[in-house]
Scaffold this active site. Structure first.
Site, short mmCIF file in Angstrom:
data_model
loop_
_atom_site.label_atom_id
_atom_site.label_comp_id
_atom_site.label_asym_id
_atom_site.label_seq_id
_atom_site.Cartn_x
_atom_site.Cartn_y
_atom_site.Cartn_z
N ARG A 1 -15.28 1.76 -2.06
CA ARG A 1 -15.17 0.31 -1.52
C ARG A 1 -15.29 0.60 0.05
NH1 ARG A 1 -9.25 -2.28 -1.63
NH2 ARG A 1 -8.63 -0.82 -0.23
N ARG B 1 -10.38 3.98 -1.82
CA ARG B 1 -10.07 3.10 -0.74
C ARG B 1 -10.66 4.23 0.45
NH1 ARG B 1 -5.38 2.01 -4.17
NH2 ARG B 1 -5.27 -0.28 -4.12
N ARG C 1 2.59 -9.73 -0.32
CA ARG C 1 2.61 -8.48 -1.49
C ARG C 1 3.57 -7.54 -1.04
NH1 ARG C 1 -3.23 -5.82 -1.27
NH2 ARG C 1 -2.42 -3.69 -1.75
N CYS D 1 -8.98 -3.36 -10.60
CA CYS D 1 -8.52 -2.14 -10.03
C CYS D 1 -7.09 -2.58 -9.42
CB CYS D 1 -9.49 -1.69 -8.70
SG CYS D 1 -9.93 -2.81 -7.72
N HIS E 1 0.76 -1.17 0.05
CA HIS E 1 -0.11 0.08 0.03
C HIS E 1 0.77 1.18 0.16
CE1 HIS E 1 -3.45 -2.71 0.89
NE2 HIS E 1 -3.98 -1.76 0.17
N GLU F 1 -10.65 -10.92 -4.59
CA GLU F 1 -9.36 -10.82 -4.45
C GLU F 1 -8.72 -12.03 -3.89
OE1 GLU F 1 -8.54 -6.71 -2.77
OE2 GLU F 1 -10.39 -7.22 -1.79
N ASN G 1 -3.75 -6.94 -6.76
CA ASN G 1 -2.82 -7.08 -5.57
C ASN G 1 -2.83 -8.04 -4.53
OD1 ASN G 1 -2.38 -4.53 -7.04
ND2 ASN G 1 -3.31 -3.09 -5.52
N ASP G 2 -4.26 -8.32 -3.99
CA ASP G 2 -4.40 -9.42 -3.19
C ASP G 2 -4.55 -10.73 -3.89
OD1 ASP G 2 -4.26 -8.27 -0.65
OD2 ASP G 2 -5.93 -7.26 -0.89
C1 PEP Z 1 -6.12 -5.17 -4.65
O1 PEP Z 1 -6.12 -6.03 -3.65
O2 PEP Z 1 -5.71 -5.29 -5.87
C2 PEP Z 1 -6.76 -3.88 -4.17
C3 PEP Z 1 -7.05 -3.14 -5.42
O3 PEP Z 1 -7.00 -3.58 -3.18
P1 PEP Z 1 -5.84 -3.01 -2.21
O4 PEP Z 1 -4.68 -3.01 -3.09
O5 PEP Z 1 -6.25 -1.92 -1.37
O6 PEP Z 1 -5.78 -4.13 -1.04
MG MG Z 2 -7.06 -5.68 -1.99
#
Ligand code: PEP
Ligand code: MG
Length: 596
Positions: A339, A303, A472, A509, A196, A438, A461-462
């Site tokens: 979200r 977010r 990650r 996303c 993040h 995710e 990302n997750d």
């Molecule tokens: C993701 O997990 O790809 C996502 C967009 O959410 P975050 O990065 O905030 O966990």
């Molecule tokens: Mg995520």
């Protein structure tokens, strides 16, 4: 601890946010604070040592106070720890007191800096002893330092001139507090592209490089540093020739950005007419300006948890409503996908004492947290629904891992709808509802989720970390974190195909959506929308406009037949270059992008 050098030195890391910046280092210590280095005046010596005595007294009081805050059940266990901590709090000054005094009186170091040095020397000695309690000593030392430096650890308000922030790590909540006008760039030892913190750097448009081994040991406060966020390097104490070379590179990059400004108003439409909506991810309402400036057609991921960070209370319904409404109105008539609170993992509420977890990313996070904190969830749902009356707002739930969870979230939303109807409060009855995909288990039960939603949004990302079992945010395993792993690609294909068969649109996303090395395959997999850091939008739009669906679909099909991520990467790279030769200046260099 490595001896700092005085000559030019190049450290290689992971590029996470584009751009080149040159400036003096502002070092934040491992524990999250900045230690002053300016010598004190001899007349201040006694006062400095008194400050340390006070910090010890406060620490002892705090340790005793913690006992009182424990429930009956935990007291017994706590008493044992308390006893050890109190014993150490009495002993540590005996071991390092004279060393601290020597550094303050002899070298005129500010007391926090002297204490930090003396404590590190003690920890070094303890690490060699079999009878060590170094973790407890470090814990207590940390607490004393916090009491000396002030509770609010990272002291960004001390920054006067533009600086390069150098740190072991920066948490998302620290990053969001960086004073944008005074922080040119940042560099950290830890972290990875999809942490993040890296995402925040891109949102704030601050060049950043992470995963720079031993960085903090090599840098002295005030050293001149170049952060090259394009290539992933930090040049410490550069020579004048190196500075001129990087000034030229920076100018060339600026011109490339300017050359794409005209794309702002254009749609992302392939040469054969397939339109993909290119939207932006934001964390804070202030970022809306950048979305519009870079040509984002709406916000694909807001977010909302960032409104909850760095504060001692929870935002009430009215505050949330006003924040959400401001974003919706600023972006209207384009859509905003908000979200619900995704707290946990690496983002924690200072206003709520949540238990420490062994695996926070697998634990009490996102929708799991909200379903168990119905009041917090209820307040947010009310604020979101009320804001829906002011523009094109939709809602999505993060980290759905099973069908029942989405059903519970949908029920909670329906209860709030009924409540608002009864109160006569206006909201959009047709507000769209989505689920983030995710977690692999959700990707595999799309047919069970589809009837409850209007759309899906793939959070790569997750999804990547949970599919590949790769943290990650960990620079040591970053080489395994590969969006082009065939397992990840197959899941994405499965999600899109299944969702489309139920007539549901699919957005992506996660950060994968904003990287041009993946655009060709994502178009070929027929995503409906992509959402990314605003700064990535012009380049992605330009690439989508350079290719056709007719080219992209067979490329995706062929890539999905391959089993080796590096083969897939080279194939996509050569196809992208063939179809859009201009990408040569934008694609990551082959050696960097290979999984090494
Ligand atoms: C993701 O997990 O790809 C996502 C967009 O959410 P975050 O990065 O905030 O966990
Ligand atoms: Mg995520």
């Amino acid at each position: 601890m490595t001896e700092p050098s005085t000559s030019e030195q190049v450290l290689r890391g992971i590029p996470v946010s584009l751009g080149i910046e040159i400036g003096p280092a502002f070092v934040i210590q491992e524990e999250g604070f900045h230690l002053p280095t300016l010598a004190i005046d001899p007349s201040e010596v006694d006062g400095e040592l008194e400050r340390l005595d006070k910090a010890w007294e406060t620490t002892i009081e705090q340790i005793k106070g913690m006992r009182e805050s424990q429930g009956e059940g935990e007291r017994q266990l706590f008493d044992d720890i308390l006893e050890i901590h109190l014993m150490l709090a009495n002993d540590i000054p005996i071991y390092i007191g004279s060393r601290v005094e020597e550094l303050v009186r002899g070298k005129l170091l500010p007391v926090e800096t002297a204490f930090h040095q003396a404590l590190n020397e003690l920890l070094e000695r303890l690490s060699k002893s079999p009878l060590q309690r170094s973790e407890d000593v470090a814990d207590i030392g940390d607490q004393v330092l916090r009491n000396l430096v002030g509770r609010d650890a990272a002291q960004f308000d001390e920054i006067e001139a533009p600086v390069i922030v150098v740190a072991e790590d920066l948490s998302p909540s620290m990053t969001v507090r960086l004073p944008k006008d005074k922080v040119l760039a940042f560099a950290t030892t830890r972290g990875s592209r999809s942490s993040h913190t890296a995402i925040m750097a891109r949102s704030l448009e601050i060049p950043a490089v992470v995963g720079l081994a031993d960085l903090v040991d090599h840098v002295t406060e005030g050293d001149l540093i170049i952060i090259d966020g394009d290539r992933g390097q930090a040049i410490l104490r550069p020579t004048p020739e190196t500075v001129s070379r990087f000034n030229r590179l920076r100018e060339a990059a600026r011109q490339r950005v300017e050359a794409q400004v005209h794309l702002r108003e254009l749609q992302a439409e392939t040469r054969d007419g397939y339109v993909i909506h290119v939207q932006a991810n934001i964390e804070l309402p202030e970022e809306v300006e950048a979305v519009i400036e870079h040509g984002g057609h709406g916000i694909g991921l807001y977010r909302s948890e960032f409104l909850f960070l760095n504060r001692d209370d929870l935002p009430n319904e009215e505050e949330q409503f006003l924040a959400y409404r401001a974003v919706v109105e600023a972006v209207a008539p384009d859509p905003v996908t908000l979200r619900t609170l995704d707290i946990g993992g690496d983002k924690f509420l200072s206003s709520l004492r949540t238990p420490r977890e062994m695996n926070p990313f697998m634990g009490w996070r996102a929708i799991r947290f909200c379903l168990q904190q119905p009041e917090i969830f209820h307040t947010q749902l009310r604020a979101i629904l009320r804001a829906s009356a002011f523009g094109n707002l939709s809602i999505m739930f993060p980290m759905i891992s099973e069908i029942r969870e989405l059903a519970l979230a949908s029920e909670a939303l329906e209860r709030v709808r009924e409540e608002l109807r009864r109160e006569g409060e206006p909201f959009n009855e047709l507000m769209e509802v989505g689920a983030m995909i995710e977690v692999p288990s959700a990707a595999l039960v799309i047919e069970g989720l589809a009837p409850m939603v209007d759309f899906f949004s793939i959070g790569t990302n997750d999804l990547i970390q949970y599919t590949l079992a790769v943290d990650r945010g960990n620079e040591r395993t970053a080489y395994l974190y590969d969006p082009l792993h065939p397992g990840v690609l197959r899941l994405i294909k499965e999600i899109v195909e299944k969702a489309h068969s139920f007539g549901k649109r699919v957005c992506m996303c996660g950060e994968m959506a904003g990287e041009i090395e993946f655009t060709l395959i994502l178009v070929g997999l027929m995503l409906d929308e992509v959402s990314m850091s605003p700064i990535s939008i012009p380049t992605i739009k330009r690439l989508i406009r350079s290719i056709s669906l007719e080219d992209a679909v067979p490329v995706a099909e062929e890539a999905l037949r391959m089993t080796d991520p590096s083969e897939i990467r080279s194939f996509l790279r050569s196809k992208t270059l063939e179809l859009a030769p201009w990408t040569v200046d934008y694609l990551p260099a082959e050696a960097v992008s290979a999984s090494a």
